[in-house]
Every structure is written in C-alpha cells, then in structure tokens.
Design a protein around this motif. Structure first.
Motif, PDB file in Angstrom:
ATOM      1  N   TYR A 128      -2.121 -10.383 -10.573  1.00 30.57           N
ATOM      2  CA  TYR A 128      -3.044  -9.286 -10.836  1.00 30.57           C
ATOM      3  C   TYR A 128      -4.085  -9.762 -11.848  1.00 30.57           C
ATOM      4  O   TYR A 128      -3.715 -10.380 -12.843  1.00 30.57           O
ATOM      5  CB  TYR A 128      -2.300  -8.070 -11.405  1.00 30.57           C
ATOM      6  CG  TYR A 128      -3.260  -7.047 -11.978  1.00 30.57           C
ATOM      7  CD1 TYR A 128      -3.848  -6.106 -11.147  1.00 30.57           C
ATOM      8  CD2 TYR A 128      -3.607  -7.067 -13.335  1.00 30.57           C
ATOM      9  CE1 TYR A 128      -4.765  -5.195 -11.668  1.00 30.57           C
ATOM     10  CE2 TYR A 128      -4.511  -6.161 -13.849  1.00 30.57           C
ATOM     11  CZ  TYR A 128      -5.087  -5.231 -13.013  1.00 30.57           C
ATOM     12  OH  TYR A 128      -5.997  -4.341 -13.515  1.00 30.57           O
ATOM     13  N   PRO A 129      -5.361  -9.456 -11.631  1.00 27.99           N
ATOM     14  CA  PRO A 129      -5.950  -8.866 -10.430  1.00 27.99           C
ATOM     15  C   PRO A 129      -6.153  -9.926  -9.365  1.00 27.99           C
ATOM     16  O   PRO A 129      -6.076 -11.120  -9.640  1.00 27.99           O
ATOM     17  CB  PRO A 129      -7.278  -8.330 -10.939  1.00 27.99           C
ATOM     18  CG  PRO A 129      -7.655  -9.272 -12.047  1.00 27.99           C
ATOM     19  CD  PRO A 129      -6.357  -9.680 -12.698  1.00 27.99           C
ATOM     20  N   GLY A 130      -6.447  -9.463  -8.152  1.00 24.09           N
ATOM     21  CA  GLY A 130      -6.691 -10.421  -7.087  1.00 24.09           C
ATOM     22  C   GLY A 130      -6.445  -9.817  -5.724  1.00 24.09           C
ATOM     23  O   GLY A 130      -6.025  -8.656  -5.595  1.00 24.09           O
ATOM     24  N   PRO A 131      -6.691 -10.584  -4.671  1.00 20.97           N
ATOM     25  CA  PRO A 131      -6.556 -10.064  -3.303  1.00 20.97           C
ATOM     26  C   PRO A 131      -5.136  -9.633  -2.950  1.00 20.97           C
ATOM     27  O   PRO A 131      -4.952  -8.705  -2.160  1.00 20.97           O
ATOM     28  CB  PRO A 131      -7.025 -11.230  -2.428  1.00 20.97           C
ATOM     29  CG  PRO A 131      -6.950 -12.445  -3.298  1.00 20.97           C
ATOM     30  CD  PRO A 131      -7.218 -11.967  -4.684  1.00 20.97           C
ATOM     31  N   LYS A 132      -4.136 -10.292  -3.522  1.00 25.04           N
ATOM     32  CA  LYS A 132      -2.759  -9.890  -3.223  1.00 25.04           C
ATOM     33  C   LYS A 132      -2.457  -8.506  -3.791  1.00 25.04           C
ATOM     34  O   LYS A 132      -1.706  -7.722  -3.180  1.00 25.04           O
ATOM     35  CB  LYS A 132      -1.771 -10.928  -3.767  1.00 25.04           C
ATOM     36  CG  LYS A 132      -1.799 -12.240  -3.001  1.00 25.04           C
ATOM     37  CD  LYS A 132      -0.714 -13.183  -3.480  1.00 25.04           C
ATOM     38  CE  LYS A 132      -0.707 -14.465  -2.660  1.00 25.04           C
ATOM     39  NZ  LYS A 132       0.364 -15.406  -3.107  1.00 25.04           N
ATOM     40  N   PHE A 133      -3.039  -8.208  -4.949  1.00 27.25           N
ATOM     41  CA  PHE A 133      -2.842  -6.874  -5.518  1.00 27.25           C
ATOM     42  C   PHE A 133      -3.582  -5.826  -4.684  1.00 27.25           C
ATOM     43  O   PHE A 133      -3.060  -4.725  -4.461  1.00 27.25           O
ATOM     44  CB  PHE A 133      -3.318  -6.833  -6.970  1.00 27.25           C
ATOM     45  CG  PHE A 133      -3.017  -5.536  -7.664  1.00 27.25           C
ATOM     46  CD1 PHE A 133      -1.708  -5.194  -7.976  1.00 27.25           C
ATOM     47  CD2 PHE A 133      -4.028  -4.652  -7.994  1.00 27.25           C
ATOM     48  CE1 PHE A 133      -1.420  -3.994  -8.615  1.00 27.25           C
ATOM     49  CE2 PHE A 133      -3.748  -3.454  -8.633  1.00 27.25           C
ATOM     50  CZ  PHE A 133      -2.445  -3.120  -8.942  1.00 27.25           C
ATOM     51  N   GLU A 134      -4.770  -6.159  -4.215  1.00 26.07           N
ATOM     52  CA  GLU A 134      -5.517  -5.222  -3.370  1.00 26.07           C
ATOM     53  C   GLU A 134      -4.760  -4.974  -2.061  1.00 26.07           C
ATOM     54  O   GLU A 134      -4.742  -3.840  -1.555  1.00 26.07           O
ATOM     55  CB  GLU A 134      -6.920  -5.777  -3.090  1.00 26.07           C
ATOM     56  CG  GLU A 134      -7.784  -5.916  -4.341  1.00 26.07           C
ATOM     57  CD  GLU A 134      -7.899  -4.620  -5.131  1.00 26.07           C
ATOM     58  OE1 GLU A 134      -8.084  -3.555  -4.498  1.00 26.07           O
ATOM     59  OE2 GLU A 134      -7.789  -4.669  -6.378  1.00 26.07           O
ATOM     60  N   TYR A 135      -4.162  -6.026  -1.513  1.00 23.30           N
ATOM     61  CA  TYR A 135      -3.341  -5.859  -0.307  1.00 23.30           C
ATOM     62  C   TYR A 135      -2.170  -4.918  -0.583  1.00 23.30           C
ATOM     63  O   TYR A 135      -1.830  -4.065   0.244  1.00 23.30           O
ATOM     64  CB  TYR A 135      -2.848  -7.227   0.164  1.00 23.30           C
ATOM     65  CG  TYR A 135      -1.812  -7.193   1.269  1.00 23.30           C
ATOM     66  CD1 TYR A 135      -2.117  -6.708   2.532  1.00 23.30           C
ATOM     67  CD2 TYR A 135      -0.522  -7.672   1.039  1.00 23.30           C
ATOM     68  CE1 TYR A 135      -1.163  -6.690   3.542  1.00 23.30           C
ATOM     69  CE2 TYR A 135       0.435  -7.659   2.042  1.00 23.30           C
ATOM     70  CZ  TYR A 135       0.105  -7.168   3.295  1.00 23.30           C
ATOM     71  OH  TYR A 135       1.053  -7.143   4.291  1.00 23.30           O
ATOM     72  N   LYS A 136      -1.564  -5.064  -1.739  1.00 24.36           N
ATOM     73  CA  LYS A 136      -0.447  -4.189  -2.105  1.00 24.36           C
ATOM     74  C   LYS A 136      -0.883  -2.734  -2.149  1.00 24.36           C
ATOM     75  O   LYS A 136      -0.208  -1.855  -1.602  1.00 24.36           O
ATOM     76  CB  LYS A 136       0.128  -4.612  -3.463  1.00 24.36           C
ATOM     77  CG  LYS A 136       1.299  -3.758  -3.943  1.00 24.36           C
ATOM     78  CD  LYS A 136       1.899  -4.317  -5.217  1.00 24.36           C
ATOM     79  CE  LYS A 136       3.198  -3.599  -5.575  1.00 24.36           C
ATOM     80  NZ  LYS A 136       3.919  -4.263  -6.668  1.00 24.36           N
TER      81      LYS A 136
END
Length: 261
Positions: free
Chosen positions: A113-121
């Motif tokens: 976090y932050p990042g694309p994996k967090f947005e995917y979550k």
C-alpha cells in the motif's frame, strides 16, 4: 452442521496436516483457500478417502479455493466473483449445501500500500459487496467464509499501531468490513467471543506463534436468515503449532438445525 474455513497455504505440501485436522475436527463443510495447485493437481482421491466430496478452482502456483462436504451434496453455483470477466484470479467459489449458500473466498492481500494491488483489493471488495447485498435482499440462508485478508478492528491484531499502513488494516478495508456487518451480516466468531483476544494467523517469522503475536484474518459471516442458528464456534489454534502447518489456523462454527433455535 459444522462449517469451517482453512487457508492451507499449499494443499499438496500440507496435505498430511489437512487430513489430520479433518480426522480430528470432523467438520461437515470445509472451505479451503490458497491451494497453490492447478486444477488437475487437487488431491481429490485423498480428500475422497477422508470421507469428503469436493469442488474446487485451482490455479498454478498461487491462489485457489475449494469447498469440501461430508454427507451433503454440493451444488456449484459459480466459481468466480461476478462483476469483472477479466479477473482470472481463483479467489471465489460458491455452492449450495443443505439449502445453505456457501460463499468461499480468498480476498486479495492488497500489499504493498499504496499501489495497484491495493486498488485491486478495493475493487474486489466492491464486487463482493454487490454479491452479499443480493444475498441479503433475497433473504437466503448464506455464509460468507474464508480468508478475508482484513483485520476488522484494533482488537484483532497484536500491536495495531504497527499496521496502520498495511493493506490488511487500512481504514478503507476496515470500513468496508464494517459496512457489511451493518447490512446484516453477523461476524460469528466475534459474536461468540466479544471480549476475547482471537487470532487466526501467526507469521512464520520472529516466533510470532510462540509469542501469540497474531492477527484475525479468517472470518465466518452469517446472513440474517442464519444468525439465530449460531450455536458455537472457535479457532483450532493448536493446528498452527503442528509441524509443517499453515500460518493460518482453521476457524469453525456450528449451526443448530432449522427449527431448533
């Protein structure tokens, strides 16, 4: 009916642990996560020999979910969370067992976090919310169960101040979990143990299990239709201490038969 969830962290590598626990605990329904095995390498024969039939959605190297049943027929509903046909990660499988909708999930971790994996979550949680809202509106007996990768409150983590910017504990995911409960879903383990420290995961590092430096990630949520049937539940934390065990412990609840509440 005894319903359990267990993130096995590799169904083939930890198969002896899984089979030992199944023999000991005798759950009727089991939801597994993190199979880490492609579809064709699920150990069906060994699971059948233990007395369980199964449906599963494997994935090479990572993810993977399954539902096991002992003595009950499994009717598969879907093996992907609706809302994003391009999402190929194996994280959700849904079935009907004894007229109860069983939704087994392995919610994305979201780190870093932050990042694309967090947005995917967050996007995955939004899709989950839509499905759970549908189940509430249909007034169905339903169970949302599995590894949520969400630490709901400061009470559910050892030293919460260290987790503020971890995707498991970010305020966004905690609020999302809270909103699900406000819609009518019952956090069964916390309901049964409102004032007890309950953990379901202990890291392999820094002797976390020995120090009881854990977190509560694995949850069993009951729809309003089922909430009055909750009889008992718990965490089989001793399994975490077995040799070559997963870093998660099995979590289970028991429901009264309908009409016996």
């Amino acid at each position: 009916m005894k319903i359990a969830t267990y993130n096995v962290n590799g169904v083939n590598g930890r198969l002896p642990v899984l089979l030992r626990w199944l023999q000991e605990a005798q759950p009727d329904v089991v939801c597994l996560q993190e199979l880490k095995a492609p579809q064709e390498r699920f150990p069906l024969k060994e699971i059948n020999d233990a007395g369980y039939n199964a449906i599963w959605h494997g994935q090479k190297s990572w993810n993977g979910v399954a539902i096991l049943s002992k003595g009950y027929e499994i009717t598969e509903v879907q093996r992907a969370l609706p809302g994003d046909p391009e999402d190929i990660q194996s994280r959700y499988i849904e079935a009907i067992i004894d007229q109860i909708v069983i939704c087994c999930l392995y919610l994305p971790n979201g780190n870093p976090y932050p990042g694309p994996k967090f947005e995917y979550k967050l996007a995955w949680i939004d899709r989950l919310k839509k499905r759970t809202d549908e189940l509430i509106k249909m007034d169905l007996p339903a169970v949302i169960i599995g590894d949520f990768n969400i630490i709901p409150t400061p009470f559910d983590v050892h030293k919460p101040e260290r987790w503020e910017n971890d995707a498991l504990y970010r305020i966004e995911v905690r609020k999302a979990f809270e909103k699900m409960l406000k819609k009518g879903w019952l956090d069964s383990i916390r309901t049964l143990f409102p004032e007890e420290k309950i953990y379901t995961f202990w890291d392999y590092l820094y002797k976390a299990y020995d120090r009881d430096a854990g977190i509560r990630l694995d949850h069993v949520l009951l729809s309003p239709y089922l909430s009055s049937r909750l009889k008992s539940g718990g965490v089989d934390r001793h399994v975490r201490g077995w040799e070559k065990s997963s870093d998660h412990a099995p979590v289970w609840i028991e429901l009264e038969k309908e009409g016996k509440q």
